[in-house]
Write an enzyme that holds these catalytic residues in place. Structure first.
Site, PDB file in Angstrom:
ATOM      1  N   THR A 153       0.839  -1.154  -0.019  1.00 39.69           N
ATOM      2  CA  THR A 153       0.006   0.008   0.081  1.00 39.69           C
ATOM      3  C   THR A 153       0.923   1.084   0.018  1.00 39.69           C
ATOM      4  O   THR A 153       1.752   1.528   1.021  1.00 39.69           O
ATOM      5  CB  THR A 153      -0.892  -0.016   1.128  1.00 39.69           C
ATOM      6  OG1 THR A 153      -1.623  -1.181   1.224  1.00 39.69           O
ATOM      7  CG2 THR A 153      -1.723   1.181   1.142  1.00 39.69           C
TER       8      THR A 153
ATOM      9  N   LYS B 191      -7.059   1.120  -2.940  1.00 36.93           N
ATOM     10  CA  LYS B 191      -6.735   0.631  -1.737  1.00 36.93           C
ATOM     11  C   LYS B 191      -6.776   1.995  -0.682  1.00 36.93           C
ATOM     12  O   LYS B 191      -7.036   1.755   0.287  1.00 36.93           O
ATOM     13  CB  LYS B 191      -5.328   0.436  -1.772  1.00 36.93           C
ATOM     14  CG  LYS B 191      -4.781  -0.140  -0.528  1.00 36.93           C
ATOM     15  CD  LYS B 191      -5.576  -1.143   0.248  1.00 36.93           C
ATOM     16  CE  LYS B 191      -5.100  -1.814   1.659  1.00 36.93           C
ATOM     17  NZ  LYS B 191      -3.914  -1.986   1.780  1.00 36.93           N
TER      18      LYS B 191
ATOM     19  N   LYS C 172       0.570   4.963   8.298  1.00 42.67           N
ATOM     20  CA  LYS C 172       1.332   5.504   6.913  1.00 42.67           C
ATOM     21  C   LYS C 172       0.099   5.499   5.863  1.00 42.67           C
ATOM     22  O   LYS C 172       0.147   6.513   5.153  1.00 42.67           O
ATOM     23  CB  LYS C 172       2.352   4.227   6.554  1.00 42.67           C
ATOM     24  CG  LYS C 172       2.790   4.534   5.086  1.00 42.67           C
ATOM     25  CD  LYS C 172       2.045   3.619   4.590  1.00 42.67           C
ATOM     26  CE  LYS C 172       2.465   1.996   4.524  1.00 42.67           C
ATOM     27  NZ  LYS C 172       1.913   1.136   3.486  1.00 42.67           N
TER      28      LYS C 172
END
Length: 289
Positions: A97, A172, A240
């Site tokens: 990701t 995502k 993140k």
């Protein structure tokens, strides 16, 4: 039919299971990770070892990566001794990701080398990786996606192509935005049930079968109630992802208050030293004041 030789980078919570499933599907697999002992179980199962991403890519038809952060992805592919410094032909598939902008940058660099590049982040956590049931969101050229569809099928069940380079990462981010607010809802529901003096386990089982049902309520709420903070997905990696999603949304002029609140609470857990806990540890924000 001979299978493509896979070079796999990253053998963490999810990567190790994904590499193993590729081996089970008949693909010859070589692995690289910064700490070799983390790959030992795969080596014992028949995987080959490479000492660097560049070495790995020399023999691999397809290089797959699933690592921690965009900076790691950039180093792996675009660094002076990275995959694209030596890769000739074949494909690179980043399943980390990461940033949509970085996915586009890797695609452009790969194109110059005559290498297919796909961004293909996944969802499903350690359970999906183990069971080869991951959802996989793919961006890049459609022809490349079709060419390597069997590789995706070896590690996931819900595999979908979304468009040009970066598209997989945008999908995502949508996934992570949905999870972020949902995780707060699940933790609050369980905290409320416990505070009310109810049998929280029975509450979880009952509401998971109704309109409130979600993957997190089914799979992570029981861990919350059991005090199991083991990571299917690390808090540090979720933070993140939320940072990337917030930055990307701001670039599009979109405000996401639910996502920002979730990140704020997870930031507080990070300050408490919980970065390596699973995301279900958000429950501790409600119960450990």
């Amino acid at each position: 039919m001979d299978r493509e030789r896979i070079g796999f980078i990253g053998t963490g919570v999810m990567g190790s299971s994904m590499a193993r499933n590729l081996m089970r599907a008949g693909y010859p697999v070589s692995v690289y990770t910064r700490t070799k002992k983390k790959a030992q179980a795969l080596l014992d199962a028949g995987a080959c070892w490479a000492s660097s991403p560049a070495e790995l890519s020399k023999e691999a038809d397809v290089v797959i990566s699933i690592v921690g952060y965009p900076k790691d992805v950039e180093e792996i592919y675009l660094g002076a001794a990275g995959v694209l410094s030596v890769k000739k032909g074949g494909a690179v598939i980043d399943m980390t990701t990461s940033s949509p902008a970085l996915a586009k940058k890797i695609f452009a660099a790969a194109k110059e080398k005559g290498v297919d590049a796909l961004d293909a982040p996944v969802s499903g956590g350690d359970i999906g990786a183990r069971d080869a049931s991951l959802a996989i969101m793919v961006g890049g050229e459609k022809e490349a996606f079709e060419r390597y569809r069997d590789i995706f099928a070896a590690v996931g069940k819900n595999v979908r192509y979304f468009g040009a380079a970066g598209s997989g990462q945008f999908v995502k981010m949508s996934n992570q935005i949905a999870i972020a607010s949902n995780m707060l809802g699940v933790a609050e529901a369980m905290a409320y049930a416990k505070k009310s003096g109810l049998d929280a386990e029975a509450v979880q089982q009952t509401i998971a079968a109704g309109a409130a049902g979600s993957w997190s309520l089914t799979n992570l709420a029981p861990k919350m109630l059991a005090g199991d903070w083991s990571p299917g997905f690390f808090i540090k990696h979720f933070l993140k992802d939320m940072r990337i999603a917030i930055e990307s949304a701001e670039e599009m002029g979109l405000d996401l208050p639910g996502l920002k609140l979730s990140k704020k609470l997870y930031d507080e857990l990070s300050v408490r030293g919980m970065d390596d806990c699973g995301t279900q540890a958000i429950f501790r924000w409600y119960t450990e004041k």
